[in-house]
Every structure is written in structure tokens, then in C-alpha cells.
Motif scaffolding. Structure first.
Motif, PDB file in Angstrom:
ATOM      1  N   UNK A  62     -51.341 -44.448 -31.638  1.00 19.60           N
ATOM      2  CA  UNK A  62     -50.090 -43.699 -31.632  1.00 19.60           C
ATOM      3  C   UNK A  62     -50.129 -42.637 -32.732  1.00 19.60           C
ATOM      4  N   UNK A  63     -49.397 -41.536 -32.522  1.00 17.18           N
ATOM      5  CA  UNK A  63     -49.404 -40.437 -33.489  1.00 17.18           C
ATOM      6  C   UNK A  63     -48.006 -39.841 -33.597  1.00 17.18           C
ATOM      7  N   UNK A  64     -47.657 -39.396 -34.788  1.00 22.43           N
ATOM      8  CA  UNK A  64     -46.404 -38.674 -35.006  1.00 22.43           C
ATOM      9  C   UNK A  64     -46.737 -37.322 -35.610  1.00 22.43           C
ATOM     10  N   UNK A  65     -45.866 -36.325 -35.368  1.00 19.68           N
ATOM     11  CA  UNK A  65     -46.090 -34.975 -35.859  1.00 19.68           C
ATOM     12  C   UNK A  65     -45.434 -34.822 -37.230  1.00 19.68           C
ATOM     13  N   UNK A  66     -46.198 -34.292 -38.180  1.00 15.44           N
ATOM     14  CA  UNK A  66     -45.709 -34.091 -39.542  1.00 15.44           C
ATOM     15  C   UNK A  66     -45.740 -32.597 -39.823  1.00 15.44           C
ATOM     16  N   UNK A 101     -50.721 -41.530 -28.051  1.00 17.08           N
ATOM     17  CA  UNK A 101     -49.358 -41.742 -27.571  1.00 17.08           C
ATOM     18  C   UNK A 101     -48.414 -41.227 -28.655  1.00 17.08           C
ATOM     19  N   UNK A 102     -47.564 -40.282 -28.309  1.00 14.45           N
ATOM     20  CA  UNK A 102     -46.677 -39.647 -29.279  1.00 14.45           C
ATOM     21  C   UNK A 102     -45.460 -40.532 -29.537  1.00 14.45           C
ATOM     22  N   UNK A 103     -45.148 -40.762 -30.816  1.00 12.10           N
ATOM     23  CA  UNK A 103     -43.939 -41.487 -31.198  1.00 12.10           C
ATOM     24  C   UNK A 103     -43.035 -40.550 -31.987  1.00 12.10           C
ATOM     25  N   UNK A 109     -34.590 -36.527 -33.779  1.00 15.46           N
ATOM     26  CA  UNK A 109     -34.872 -37.657 -32.905  1.00 15.46           C
ATOM     27  C   UNK A 109     -34.527 -38.983 -33.554  1.00 15.46           C
ATOM     28  N   UNK A 110     -34.836 -39.115 -34.840  1.00 17.63           N
ATOM     29  CA  UNK A 110     -34.517 -40.359 -35.541  1.00 17.63           C
ATOM     30  C   UNK A 110     -33.004 -40.553 -35.651  1.00 17.63           C
ATOM     31  N   UNK A 111     -32.280 -39.447 -35.855  1.00 15.01           N
ATOM     32  CA  UNK A 111     -30.815 -39.553 -35.909  1.00 15.01           C
ATOM     33  C   UNK A 111     -30.249 -40.004 -34.564  1.00 15.01           C
ATOM     34  N   UNK A 140     -49.556 -44.954 -35.839  1.00 13.91           N
ATOM     35  CA  UNK A 140     -50.862 -45.213 -36.451  1.00 13.91           C
ATOM     36  C   UNK A 140     -51.342 -44.023 -37.265  1.00 13.91           C
ATOM     37  N   UNK A 141     -51.116 -42.821 -36.735  1.00  9.91           N
ATOM     38  CA  UNK A 141     -51.637 -41.614 -37.366  1.00  9.91           C
ATOM     39  C   UNK A 141     -50.543 -40.557 -37.505  1.00  9.91           C
ATOM     40  N   UNK A 142     -50.721 -39.663 -38.465  1.00 11.60           N
ATOM     41  CA  UNK A 142     -49.843 -38.508 -38.624  1.00 11.60           C
ATOM     42  C   UNK A 142     -50.661 -37.242 -38.430  1.00 11.60           C
ATOM     43  N   UNK A 143     -50.185 -36.334 -37.582  1.00 13.47           N
ATOM     44  CA  UNK A 143     -50.895 -35.085 -37.305  1.00 13.47           C
ATOM     45  C   UNK A 143     -50.111 -33.928 -37.921  1.00 13.47           C
ATOM     46  N   UNK A 144     -50.741 -33.211 -38.845  1.00 12.57           N
ATOM     47  CA  UNK A 144     -50.082 -32.112 -39.552  1.00 12.57           C
ATOM     48  C   UNK A 144     -50.663 -30.770 -39.110  1.00 12.57           C
TER      49      UNK A 144
END
Length: 346
Positions: A62-66, A101-103, A109-111, A140-144
């Protein structure tokens, strides 16, 4: 003029207006409006994705955008070029590629997710609307992302061409050249493991596109004004292509991914580049605490079969430990020494 005549004229104008609507030739999915990031994604399925996008047979995690919204490049992106966040673009590319997989970790989105949980806590939601704890998926990962902008004016070359040809044609080419600008963008992506903070991968991509803004000098102000609006769109298309280039290169590198390790020290255990006067690795490295039974269970989970864990390190367990030590580049002794326990704990 009579009221009847006015009604007739109004009706005729309405007909002409409708006819005009029919001749505007509005098209959905126009190729002229697309970038290399096109189509759609739903789960592991994609539709009309670019053939240039690298793909994976199965997600790597899984990955999130930073996205650093305080960076200078982000200010240019939003304020000067009026473009949306790069995360919107990268979400589409990532999901279509099926490599991650994007989280959701964005503020908005968190709000929105927290709002639903607050509503459930208030008792206003209908029965069966489960927004309780323990359902969110870890990233799992952060993509900047990062963008380096460049805007080169090629007008001098156009003037040279005009001088070589001469006459009316020369003046026309000079006019084109004087307004010719090459929009370039370099995009960088950095992938970090969110558990350890270790950088897993980094890549750079680039793209360029030449826009002939000088057409306005040839065909009049109307043409130039319309093309001037297109320049902003072109800048967005160049940025999109640069990010796809960077993402494709990262995916290619990840296919042959090999874990980096510091042999004998472990990551963060002092390293091999010792500094005079620095603390010894034994003072900076926490000793892993793991019982023989826990070590056997961990080995089984990693695919090193020790049989049924019983806390007794017999020949089968020793063989599994030796294989684990070999695979991790550790001293092979079949014992649960400090370095082996450290490696099992990660």
C-alpha cells in the motif's frame, strides 16, 4: 413593428441558436484534451489507460501520497499554472499500473473519514453502519513528488531562420520563432518505507513540448489569444508526461529490487563509516529480545520451516537458522546470536 413580427423574429433566433449548438461539434473524450494520464481505474481494473504506462502483475504494497505543499515548486504549480495537486494525477497512474494500492492520507480525505466516525459516535447513523475502529489499512510506503520547472525562450533561433530566408516568408518564420517557447519539466519521485523510514527507491523523469505562441503574430490577435490559453494546458501535459516517465522508471527498478543491508551491523546499528569519537554500535543499537519459541515462530512465518515451535533448538531449527543467516548475509553458525535476533525482529 407588430408584436407578431417580434415573436416571429424571436422564434427564428431561437432556431438559429439551437442550430449553432448542433454545429459546435462537442465531443466527449477528445484526444486533443488528453494527457498521457488518461482513462480510469477501479480496484485492480483499468480502462483506456495509456499504453506507455508500466504495469505490475500484483501490487507490491500500500502507498500514500506525501505532497509538500510548502515547497516552492508547489506554489508555482498552484498559483502560476493553476494546476490541481500532483497527488490527483499520481493516484490515477498508480492504480492503473496495479503496482501499489493507494490509501487515503490527505487532509481533506482524512477529515471526511473522521466525520463519518463522528456521526456514528453521535448515534445518528442507522443500525449496521459500522465505522468502528480497526478498519483502516496501513500505508506501507509514502511516495513524495517534486517538480523542477524550466521555461526556455527559443526566439533567437527563430530570428536567425528569418534572416537566412529573407523576404515575407522570413518575417513570418521570425514571428513564429520569436514566440516559440520550450516548456520543460523534470519530475522526481521518492518512495520511503513508512515503518523504518528507509528510502526504498527514487527516480527522475522528464518531458518537453514546444508551443508556437508566435502564431498570434501571423494570424492576428484572436489566434494568439486562443493559443495563449493552450500554453497553460500544455504545461500541465508536460508535467504529466514527466511524472509518468519517473513512475515508469521507478517500477522498472522495483522489479529487480534487492534489500540493502549493513552486514554484521544491521540498519541503524552504527554503520561501517565509523566516526572518531562517536558512540560504539553497542551503545546505539538496542538488543533484540526474543525467546527461542518466538524465534521459531518467526522463522516459520518467513518460510524457514522449523516444524512445530517448541522452544527447543534442535537440528531442524539450527538448519533453518543457518539458511536464514545465509540469505541475510549474516555469520552462519546456526545459533540465535544478537545479529540473527536483530534480523528476525525486523
Amino acid at each position: 413593428m407588430s408584436r407578431t413580427s417580434l415573436s416571429t423574429i424571436a422564434a427564428a433566433c431561437a432556431v438559429l441558436a439551437l442550430a449553432g449548438c448542433e454545429t459546435t461539434n462537442m465531443k466527449m473524450g477528445s484526444s486533443d484534451a488528453k494527457t498521457v494520464a488518461t482513462g480510469a481505474a477501479a480496484g485492480g481494473n483499468s480502462a483506456n489507460a495509456s499504453g506507455q504506462l508500466e504495469r505490475c502483475s500484483a501490487p507490491l504494497g500500500t502507498v500514500s501520497l506525501v505532497e509538500n505543499q510548502d515547497a516552492g515548486w508547489y506554489t508555482i504549480l498552484r498559483n502560476e499554472y493553476k494546476l490541481p495537486p500532483t497527488s490527483n494525477l499520481l493516484r490515477l497512474l498508480i492504480q492503473q499500473s496495479n503496482c501499489f494500492i493507494v490509501v487515503e492520507r490527505g487532509a481533506a480525505g482524512m477529515r471526511a473519514m473522521q466525520r463519518e466516525r463522528d456521526l456514528m459516535g453521535s448515534g445518528e447513523m442507522r443500525s449496521g453502519s459500522n465505522f468502528g475502529k480497526g478498519q483502516m489499512v496501513a500505508s506501507d510506503y509514502g511516495l513524495s513528488p517534486e517538480i523542477i520547472f524550466s521555461n526556455n525562450d527559443a526566439g533567437g533561433m527563430g530570428g536567425v531562420l528569418g534572416g537566412l530566408i529573407g523576404g515575407g516568408s522570413g518575417r513570418a518564420i521570425a514571428a513564429v520563432g520569436a514566440g516559440t517557447k520550450t516548456r520543460e519539466a523534470s519530475a522526481m519521485l521518492t518512495l520511503v518505507d513508512n515503518r523504518s523510514g528507509v528510502q526504498v527507491a527514487a527516480s527522475e523523469g522528464s518531458a518537453s513540448k514546444t508551443d508556437f505562441a508566435g502564431f498570434g503574430s501571423i494570424f492576428g490577435g484572436g489566434g494568439g489569444g486562443a493559443l495563449g490559453g493552450y500554453q497553460n494546458t500544455a504545461q500541465g501535459k508536460v508535467i504529466t508526461a514527466a511524472f509518468m516517465d519517473a513512475y515508469n522508471q521507478m517500477v522498472v527498478a522495483l522489479r529487480g529490487y534487492q534489500t540493502q543491508s549493513v552486514q554484521g551491523q544491521g540498519l541503524g546499528g552504527g554503520g561501517k563509516l565509523g566516526v572518531d569519537g562517536g558512540a560504539a554500535p553497542s551503545q546505539t543499537h538496542a538488543v533484540a529480545v526474543m525467546s527461542p519459541l518466538e524465534a521459531q515462530e518467526r522463522l516459520n512465518a518467513l518460510g524457514y520451516n522449523v516444524g512445530t515451535p517448541d522452544g527447543k533448538l534442535g537440528p531442524r531449527s539450527a538448519a533453518a537458522i543457518r539458511q536464514f543467516q545465509k540469505d541475510r548475509g549474516l555469520a552462519i553458525n546456526g545459533q540465535l546470536d544478537r545479529n540473527t535476533l536483530d534480523a528476525l525482529s525486523r
